[in-house]
Design a protein around this motif. Structure first.
Motif, short mmCIF file in Angstrom:
data_model
loop_
_atom_site.label_atom_id
_atom_site.label_comp_id
_atom_site.label_asym_id
_atom_site.label_seq_id
_atom_site.Cartn_x
_atom_site.Cartn_y
_atom_site.Cartn_z
N MET A 23 -2.12 59.36 -16.95
CA MET A 23 -1.73 60.64 -17.55
C MET A 23 -0.90 61.44 -16.56
O MET A 23 -1.15 61.38 -15.34
CB MET A 23 -3.00 61.42 -17.89
CG MET A 23 -2.80 62.56 -18.82
SD MET A 23 -4.39 63.26 -19.33
CE MET A 23 -5.00 62.00 -20.43
N LEU A 24 0.08 62.18 -17.08
CA LEU A 24 0.90 63.07 -16.25
C LEU A 24 0.80 64.48 -16.81
O LEU A 24 1.01 64.70 -18.01
CB LEU A 24 2.36 62.61 -16.25
CG LEU A 24 3.30 63.50 -15.44
CD1 LEU A 24 3.18 63.21 -13.95
CD2 LEU A 24 4.75 63.30 -15.88
N VAL A 25 0.49 65.41 -15.93
CA VAL A 25 0.51 66.83 -16.29
C VAL A 25 1.75 67.42 -15.64
O VAL A 25 1.93 67.27 -14.42
CB VAL A 25 -0.76 67.55 -15.76
CG1 VAL A 25 -0.67 69.06 -15.99
CG2 VAL A 25 -2.01 66.96 -16.41
N ILE A 26 2.62 68.03 -16.42
CA ILE A 26 3.87 68.54 -15.84
C ILE A 26 4.12 70.00 -16.15
O ILE A 26 3.98 70.44 -17.30
CB ILE A 26 5.11 67.70 -16.27
CG1 ILE A 26 6.39 68.38 -15.74
CG2 ILE A 26 5.18 67.52 -17.77
CD1 ILE A 26 7.54 67.52 -15.51
N ARG A 27 4.45 70.76 -15.10
CA ARG A 27 5.03 72.09 -15.26
C ARG A 27 6.45 72.02 -14.75
O ARG A 27 6.71 71.49 -13.65
CB ARG A 27 4.26 73.15 -14.48
CG ARG A 27 5.10 74.42 -14.39
CD ARG A 27 4.34 75.61 -13.95
NE ARG A 27 3.39 76.02 -14.97
CZ ARG A 27 2.76 77.18 -14.92
NH1 ARG A 27 2.98 78.04 -13.95
NH2 ARG A 27 1.89 77.50 -15.87
N HIS A 28 7.38 72.54 -15.54
CA HIS A 28 8.80 72.46 -15.15
C HIS A 28 9.52 73.71 -15.63
O HIS A 28 9.17 74.28 -16.66
CB HIS A 28 9.43 71.20 -15.77
CG HIS A 28 10.66 70.74 -15.07
ND1 HIS A 28 11.88 71.35 -15.23
CD2 HIS A 28 10.85 69.74 -14.19
CE1 HIS A 28 12.78 70.73 -14.48
NE2 HIS A 28 12.18 69.75 -13.83
N SER A 29 10.55 74.11 -14.90
CA SER A 29 11.29 75.33 -15.26
C SER A 29 12.23 75.10 -16.44
O SER A 29 12.73 76.07 -17.02
CB SER A 29 12.08 75.82 -14.04
OG SER A 29 12.83 74.76 -13.51
N SER A 89 0.15 59.11 -21.17
CA SER A 89 0.10 60.43 -21.83
C SER A 89 0.74 61.50 -20.96
O SER A 89 0.63 61.45 -19.73
CB SER A 89 -1.35 60.83 -22.09
OG SER A 89 -1.89 60.04 -23.11
N VAL A 90 1.37 62.46 -21.61
CA VAL A 90 1.96 63.60 -20.91
C VAL A 90 1.38 64.89 -21.50
O VAL A 90 1.32 65.04 -22.72
CB VAL A 90 3.51 63.61 -21.04
CG1 VAL A 90 4.10 64.89 -20.44
CG2 VAL A 90 4.11 62.37 -20.38
N ILE A 91 0.93 65.79 -20.62
CA ILE A 91 0.49 67.13 -21.07
C ILE A 91 1.44 68.15 -20.48
O ILE A 91 1.70 68.15 -19.26
CB ILE A 91 -0.96 67.45 -20.63
CG1 ILE A 91 -1.94 66.42 -21.20
CG2 ILE A 91 -1.34 68.86 -21.09
CD1 ILE A 91 -3.40 66.69 -20.83
N LEU A 143 -9.84 63.83 -24.74
CA LEU A 143 -9.43 63.35 -26.07
C LEU A 143 -8.20 62.47 -25.99
O LEU A 143 -8.11 61.43 -26.66
CB LEU A 143 -9.18 64.53 -27.01
CG LEU A 143 -10.44 65.31 -27.41
CD1 LEU A 143 -10.07 66.60 -28.12
CD2 LEU A 143 -11.36 64.46 -28.28
N LEU A 144 -7.21 62.85 -25.16
CA LEU A 144 -5.98 62.04 -25.06
C LEU A 144 -6.26 60.68 -24.43
O LEU A 144 -5.55 59.72 -24.68
CB LEU A 144 -4.93 62.76 -24.21
CG LEU A 144 -4.15 63.88 -24.88
CD1 LEU A 144 -3.06 64.38 -23.97
CD2 LEU A 144 -3.55 63.45 -26.22
#
Ligand code: CP
Length: 317
Positions: free
Chosen positions: A104-110, A125-127, A303-304
């Motif tokens: 899984m990858l959690v990403i915050r990006h501008s 999965s990406v969140i 869940l993911l």
């Protein structure tokens, strides 16, 4: 299955059933926090990568705590300590992560759309932990969880969102989630920050530039941060002017319905969008939002990754 999807990129994509099902699981994880041992072994052997390309306190630490409390293996990296600094592209970064077999990858990006782009490139999965001015779905879910804890069913409830709506991913996720659950949303702020066209987001969304009228019958005020780093300061003459016209002060709060409460996603600009006496006062639920954030993120990750809600019957084991 509650969430039969690979990724969570925004509340625009989720159905009311998916939102309510996820919040139900989050409520069960919230109960785990009051135990002496706050972790559960249900993600043992799974790897989650947290990639933050923008500063964050609440979301980054909340995801990290959620992953730790689920016993996942975690890796954190940010722009400052990665090869982004050497010019590596987002796609190359993603493909290298995929080669290392992450779950899984959690990403915050501008940039708006960065999370969707990675979701298309990656098999895992990406969140979305907030992308530009697009969406911040976990903030939307934790806000809705906090509202439902106090109000129950949100059908017909009145939520006023105040501030820089045009640049706000938090506002967008709130609008999508709240209207799917039947709430009435009023958007308030100066016309430079709340264009009238935003009312086109749905029949249950209206724009009201007059603060007094916007809050008169509200059940909840969700006060947004003025995003000075995105140039919001150019949309009004100065912080004092903004506070005078749209700041949530003690006087504003005293004019609300007696049971109405105040939310803020953080970080706050004290005495700009919210007066300190309100930020620290008895009507705010800001730290409850933060606590619910960990539970919401535990639920989404669980869940993911194919977690069975039935296995959590009677509380997360
Ligand atoms: N609410 C929120 O997204 O805060 P951070 O920027 O600190 O993560």
């Amino acid at each position: 299955m509650i969430l039969q999807r690979k990724d969570v990129l925004g509340l625009e994509d989720l159905s009311a059933e998916e939102i309510l099902g996820t919040l139900d699981i989050a409520g069960r994880f919230r109960a785990v926090f009051d135990r002496p041992v706050r972790s559960v072994p249900i993600m043992r052997g799974r790897t989650v990568v947290n990639f933050f390309h923008e500063p964050s306190t609440r979301t980054r630490i909340s995801f990290e705590l959620a992953e730790k409390r689920l016993s996942a293996d975690i890796v954190n990296f940010s722009t400052v300590d990665s090869s982004f600094k050497k010019g590596e592209t987002l796609r190359d970064t993603a493909e290298n992560l995929a080669a290392m077999k992450i779950d899984m990858l959690v990403i915050r990006h501008s940039s708006s759309g960065a999370a969707r782009y990675l979701a298309e490139v990656l098999k895992c999965s990406v969140i979305n932990a907030g992308d530009g001015a697009h969406e911040h779905p976990t903030q939307g879910l934790l806000d809705i969880m906090t509202m439902r804890q106090r109000l129950g069913d949100l059908r017909g409830r009145k939520v006023t969102i105040i501030g820089d709506i045009a640049h706000s991913r938090v506002a967008r996720s709130n609008i999508w989630g709240l209207t799917k659950l039947g709430a009435e949303v009023t958007l308030c702020g100066p016309p430079t920050m709340v264009p009238g066209a935003l009312a086109k987001l749905g029949e249950h969304v209206k724009v009201e530039h007059d603060l007094k009228r916007a809050v008169a019958d509200a059940d909840v005020l969700n006060v947004l941060r003025i995003q000075l780093e995105r140039g919001a300061g150019k949309a009004f003459p100065g912080n004092r002017e903004y506070h005078r016209m749209y700041g949530i002060t003690g006087d504003v709060v005293r004019g609300l319905k007696p049971e109405a409460f105040i939310m803020h996603p953080g970080p706050m600009n004290r005495d700009v969008e919210i007066a300190s006496e309100v930020a620290d006062g008895p009507r705010q639920v800001i730290l409850d939002q933060v606590a619910n954030g960990v539970a919401v993120r535990m639920a989404l990750i669980y869940l993911l990754s194919g977690g069975d809600p039935g296995a959590l019957a009677g509380g997360a084991q």
